[in-house]
Design an enzyme around this catalytic site. Structure first.
Site, PDB file in Angstrom:
ATOM      1  CG  ASN A   1      -1.700   1.255   1.388  1.00  0.00           C
ATOM      2  OD1 ASN A   1      -1.809   2.035   0.440  1.00  0.00           O
ATOM      3  ND2 ASN A   1      -2.264   1.471   2.571  1.00  0.00           N
ATOM      4  CD1 TRP A   2       3.560   1.106  -3.024  1.00  0.00           C
ATOM      5  CD2 TRP A   2       3.729   2.523  -4.743  1.00  0.00           C
ATOM      6  NE1 TRP A   2       4.375   0.527  -3.970  1.00  0.00           N
ATOM      7  CE2 TRP A   2       4.485   1.381  -5.034  1.00  0.00           C
ATOM      8  CE3 TRP A   2       3.670   3.548  -5.700  1.00  0.00           C
ATOM      9  CZ2 TRP A   2       5.207   1.233  -6.235  1.00  0.00           C
ATOM     10  CZ3 TRP A   2       4.377   3.411  -6.880  1.00  0.00           C
ATOM     11  CH2 TRP A   2       5.141   2.262  -7.140  1.00  0.00           C
ATOM     12  CE  LYS A   3       0.289   3.430   4.806  1.00  0.00           C
ATOM     13  NZ  LYS A   3      -0.009   3.521   6.203  1.00  0.00           N
TER      14      LYS A   3
ATOM     15  CB  SER B   1       4.768  -2.144  11.990  1.00  0.00           C
ATOM     16  OG  SER B   1       4.321  -0.817  12.193  1.00  0.00           O
TER      17      SER B   1
ATOM     18  N   GLY C   1       2.606  -1.281   4.299  1.00  0.00           N
ATOM     19  CA  GLY C   1       2.659   0.148   4.019  1.00  0.00           C
ATOM     20  C   GLY C   1       4.086   0.613   3.809  1.00  0.00           C
ATOM     21  N   GLY C   2       4.692   1.117   4.859  1.00  0.00           N
ATOM     22  CA  GLY C   2       6.038   1.709   4.768  1.00  0.00           C
ATOM     23  C   GLY C   2       7.048   0.859   4.023  1.00  0.00           C
TER      24      GLY C   2
END
Ligand code: PEP
Length: 257
Positions: free
Chosen positions: A13-15, A218, A239-240
């Site tokens: 999920n690159w946001k 995370s 995500g990150g």
């Protein structure tokens, strides 16, 4: 993971990160690194404007492209919004629905999420439906009640086992997203197993065992092995770490073990 019955899926999920120009290089880097992924499907959920570049860059490989949201209506006077049909037409396969950031910052409720799940299915997309409790809810010991409400509400938009085949759940404890604080493997497994039990109750054992249930929050190269070793944790929503090709590829590798 239990590959006998269901797909393992690692989705990034690159946001709200990366321009279309930057997308080309990042997707190419990821593509090279995950080329040998044999057992695990890789999905990149990129910002809307990056979709054409990402789809172009993955034409010759098995990486699927996903979006991070869609509007619940098919078309109309909804300035600034994007429909499922628009995504499908661009070559999008997956769409994240009900991410906690959408619930928190954009007022999405379980009802909105259910409508969006219906819209995704109608458009022929696969939905990654996010559910998860806040820290306050966990501390109040209402995690399971909350998860049950979220899951059951989303499943209201999934009439049959046929549609269920296009649903992925992502258990994402809100307190673990972007915080560096991961749920323990036991906590992740407990909720993922509970989600599968809820699905089983409505659609039967056979259908439930085919549903991919991811953990998100995370997840990284260090903790992926232990999380994915849990039978009901069938992948991750990342995500990150999905913006760091080396880290993302290491998670994909863990999912191929
Ligand atoms: C997410 O955004 O879905 C997520 C899990 O983020 P992170 O991996 O950064 O916690």
């Amino acid at each position: 993971m239990n590959r006998r019955y269901r797909k393992t899926i690692i989705a990034g999920n690159w946001k709200m990160n990366k321009t279309a120009t930057e997308t080309k290089a990042l997707v190419e880097d990821v593509k090279q690194r995950v080329a040998k992924s044999k057992w695990c499907e890789v999905v990149l959920c990129v910002p809307f404007v990056d979709i054409p570049a990402a789809v172009r860059q993955t034409k010759d490989c098995r990486i699927a492209i996903g979006a991070q949201n869609l509007h619940e209506e098919v078309s109309g006077a909804y300035t600034g919004e994007i429909s499922g049909a628009m995504l499908k037409d661009l070559g999008v396969k997956y769409v994240i629905i009900g991410h906690s950031e959408r619930r928190q910052y954009f007022g999405e409720t379980d009802q909105t999420v259910a409508k969006k799940v219906g819209a995704a299915l109608d458009a022929g997309l696969k939905a990654i439906v996010c559910v998860g409790e806040t820290l306050a809810q966990r501390d109040m010991d209402v995690t399971m009640e909350l998860i049950a409400l979220q899951v059951k509400s989303a499943l209201n938009a999934v009439p049959t086992t046929e549609e269920l085949k296009r649903i992925v759940f992502a258990y994402e404890p809100v307190w673990a997203i972007g915080t560096g604080r991961t749920a323990t493997a036991e906590q992740a497994a407990e909720v993922c197993t509970f989600i599968r039990a809820l699905i089983r109750k409505k659609y039967g054992a056979r259908a439930a065992r085919g549903v991919t249930i991811q953990y998100g929050g995370s997840m990284n190269a260090q903790n992926a092995d232990e999380l994915l070793a849990q039978l009901d944790v069938d992948g991750g929503l990342i995500g990150g770490a999905s913006l760091k090709p080396e880290d993302f590829a290491a998670i994909v590798q863990a999912a191929n073990q």
